[in-house]
Design a protein around this motif. Structure first.
Motif, mmCIF file in Angstrom:
data_model
loop_
_atom_site.group_PDB
_atom_site.id
_atom_site.type_symbol
_atom_site.label_atom_id
_atom_site.label_comp_id
_atom_site.label_asym_id
_atom_site.label_seq_id
_atom_site.Cartn_x
_atom_site.Cartn_y
_atom_site.Cartn_z
ATOM 1 N N GLU A 61 -40.885 -7.241 65.766
ATOM 2 C CA GLU A 61 -40.108 -7.029 64.547
ATOM 3 C C GLU A 61 -41.062 -6.929 63.369
ATOM 4 O OE1 GLU A 61 -36.755 -9.373 61.840
ATOM 5 O OE2 GLU A 61 -37.238 -10.062 63.854
ATOM 6 N N PRO A 101 -40.715 -7.160 59.591
ATOM 7 C CA PRO A 101 -39.930 -7.384 58.374
ATOM 8 C C PRO A 101 -40.522 -6.727 57.130
ATOM 9 C CG PRO A 101 -40.247 -9.432 59.608
ATOM 10 C CD PRO A 101 -41.179 -8.422 60.188
ATOM 11 N N MET A 139 -38.548 -3.725 55.815
ATOM 12 C CA MET A 139 -37.157 -3.838 55.392
ATOM 13 C C MET A 139 -36.971 -3.203 54.017
ATOM 14 S SD MET A 139 -36.785 -7.827 54.204
ATOM 15 C CE MET A 139 -37.390 -8.516 55.723
ATOM 16 N N ARG A 183 -33.496 -7.663 51.200
ATOM 17 C CA ARG A 183 -33.318 -8.973 51.812
ATOM 18 C C ARG A 183 -31.866 -9.403 51.633
ATOM 19 N NH1 ARG A 183 -37.524 -11.928 53.662
ATOM 20 N NH2 ARG A 183 -39.622 -11.206 53.158
ATOM 21 N N ARG A 184 -31.356 -10.135 52.619
ATOM 22 C CA ARG A 184 -29.935 -10.465 52.657
ATOM 23 C C ARG A 184 -29.677 -11.886 52.180
ATOM 24 N NH1 ARG A 184 -27.131 -10.836 58.446
ATOM 25 N NH2 ARG A 184 -28.559 -12.622 58.471
ATOM 26 N N ILE A 196 -37.847 -7.227 48.188
ATOM 27 C CA ILE A 196 -38.143 -7.669 49.553
ATOM 28 C C ILE A 196 -39.241 -8.722 49.550
ATOM 29 C CG2 ILE A 196 -37.423 -5.471 50.545
ATOM 30 C CD1 ILE A 196 -40.385 -4.771 50.855
#
Length: 411
Positions: free
Chosen positions: A255, A257, A260, A263-264, A325
């Motif tokens: 993965e 990141p 991305m 961001r959540r 992010i």
């Protein structure tokens, strides 16, 4: 041989009888070496001056070429001067070391060419990845992979040319390498697996130097520092280096990141059952706050809804994405969002729920104090904070308790 040197030097050695022949040869060799040093200094000065002049231009490649060639040019002057001096000494000496002058000269030329090309490749790598020299810098990982491959090609070619200069047959060397390569392949299959794993990383580019990666299949998480042909160096978040064989990345999920887009923020916030009347307006205000928040990406999914009747709370789901992010900045935005949600809840006189327990007491049961000496345990005025009394007027009652436990006793 000696016929290639200037005739005046040869005639001076043979005809000048003031000194012995060995002294005359020694003086000529000294003069050639001294002259070589002078010419090398002049060449270094001239190339340096041209390099400083070219630095004023907008073209970065001429600077790279001159910087790469500066030291090899000086070395070339020394190589040629020492060769001439050795040729003069060879004419009047039977030492075996002087018999390889021509071979050493050829190998020296190959070495200087390889040195120049390697320096130029390094300079080109710096230019292609520098934001100061390129309007759109290339990816460092890709450029690094190409430069490594270029260095390998230059070195292998130079080795083959050097072997040919030493009198070895290249076809025989290649044939031996083909047969021996099979044996080496079986003996070093792990090494080859890591090599091809590194090649796949450079080809597919699942990550690059500087990316934050993690693997759900292995205990791998951190920032990529270096991608080699055998190992990839990952710096974990506690600043320890982690060396991962490249073959691992062909077998596990990775993965990344760092790639991305957002961001959540995903939180579940509960309010008390007593505040159910304000639920609709609280949800609407939270949604409105997020829709007008400058750090929230409004092009992404935004959900604020009454989610569920929980054991001790009415749950509200908050689901949204930030524009940033960056890890540190994300937590600053998240803190701001949560504090504003808290202000909205308090603005309606509501409270964030916490776990509570309701006890239903039978008739005629009262709650006594946990500590003795505090007065009559049946007197409500003497009850400790955190304890409560059940009704004693014959009706069944209930009480909510939190904090210290209460002891139930019968009349």
């Amino acid at each position: 041989m000696i016929e290639e040197t200037p005739s005046i030097v040869n005639n001076w050695i043979q005809d000048w009888s003031l000194l012995s022949e060995s002294w005359r040869v020694g003086l000529v060799v000294f003069a050639l070496v001294f002259g070589t040093a002078v010419v090398a200094y002049i060449a270094s000065f001239v190339v340096g001056a041209i390099e400083r002049r070219f630095k004023k231009t907008d073209n970065a490649w001429d600077d790279a070429l001159l910087h790469a060639a500066r030291r090899p040019v000086v070395a070339f002057v020394w190589l040629q001067g020492v060769y001439w001096a050795a040729e003069v000494a060879h004419r009047y000496s039977d030492a075996e070391i002087f018999s390889v002058n021509d071979t050493l000269l050829q190998i020296g030329f190959v070495w200087l060419l390889v040195w120049t090309l390697l320096r130029f490749i390094k300079q080109g790598e710096e230019i292609l990845t520098s934001p100061l020299k390129m309007k759109t810098p290339m990816d460092y990982t890709t450029v690094n992979a190409v430069s490594k491959l270029s260095r390998a090609v230059v070195i292998i070619t130079a080795v083959l040319i050097a072997l040919q200069s030493l009198g070895y047959s290249i076809s025989g060397v290649l044939a031996f390498g083909g047969v021996g390569g099979i044996a080496v392949g079986f003996a070093a299959k792990d090494l080859l697996a890591n090599f091809f794993g590194g090649f796949i990383i450079h080809l597919d580019r699942p990550f690059k130097v500087g990316d934050w990666i993690r693997s759900p299949d292995r205990n791998i998480e951190g920032t990529v520092e270096h991608i080699g042909w055998r190992l990839t160096t990952v710096r974990t978040f506690d600043k320890r280096p982690l060396y991962v064989p490249n073959a691992v990345f062909t077998q596990v999920a990775v993965e990344n990141p760092s790639r991305m887009f957002n961001r959540r923020i995903s939180e579940t916030i509960g309010i008390r059952y007593a505040d159910v009347g304000q639920m609709a307006t609280i949800v609407a205000d939270i949604r409105n706050m997020l829709e007008n928040h400058e750090d929230i990406d409004h092009d992404q999914t935004l959900i604020v809804n009454f989610l569920a009747f929980n054991a001790s709370s009415l749950d509200i789901m908050v689901y949204t994405f930030t524009k940033t992010i960056q890890w540190v900045r994300f937590h600053e935005v998240k803190q701001d969002v949560l504090l504003k949600i808290s202000d909205i809840i308090e603005g309606y006189g509501a409270e964030v729920a916490f776990p509570t327990r309701t006890l239903h007491m039978p008739d005629g049961v009262r709650v006594a104090s946990n500590q003795a000496g505090k007065g009559d345990s049946g007197d409500a005025s003497n009850a400790e904070p955190g304890s409560s009394r059940a009704p004693v007027d014959g009706s069944e009652g209930s009480t909510e308790t939190q904090g210290d436990s209460a002891e139930a006793t019968g009349n």
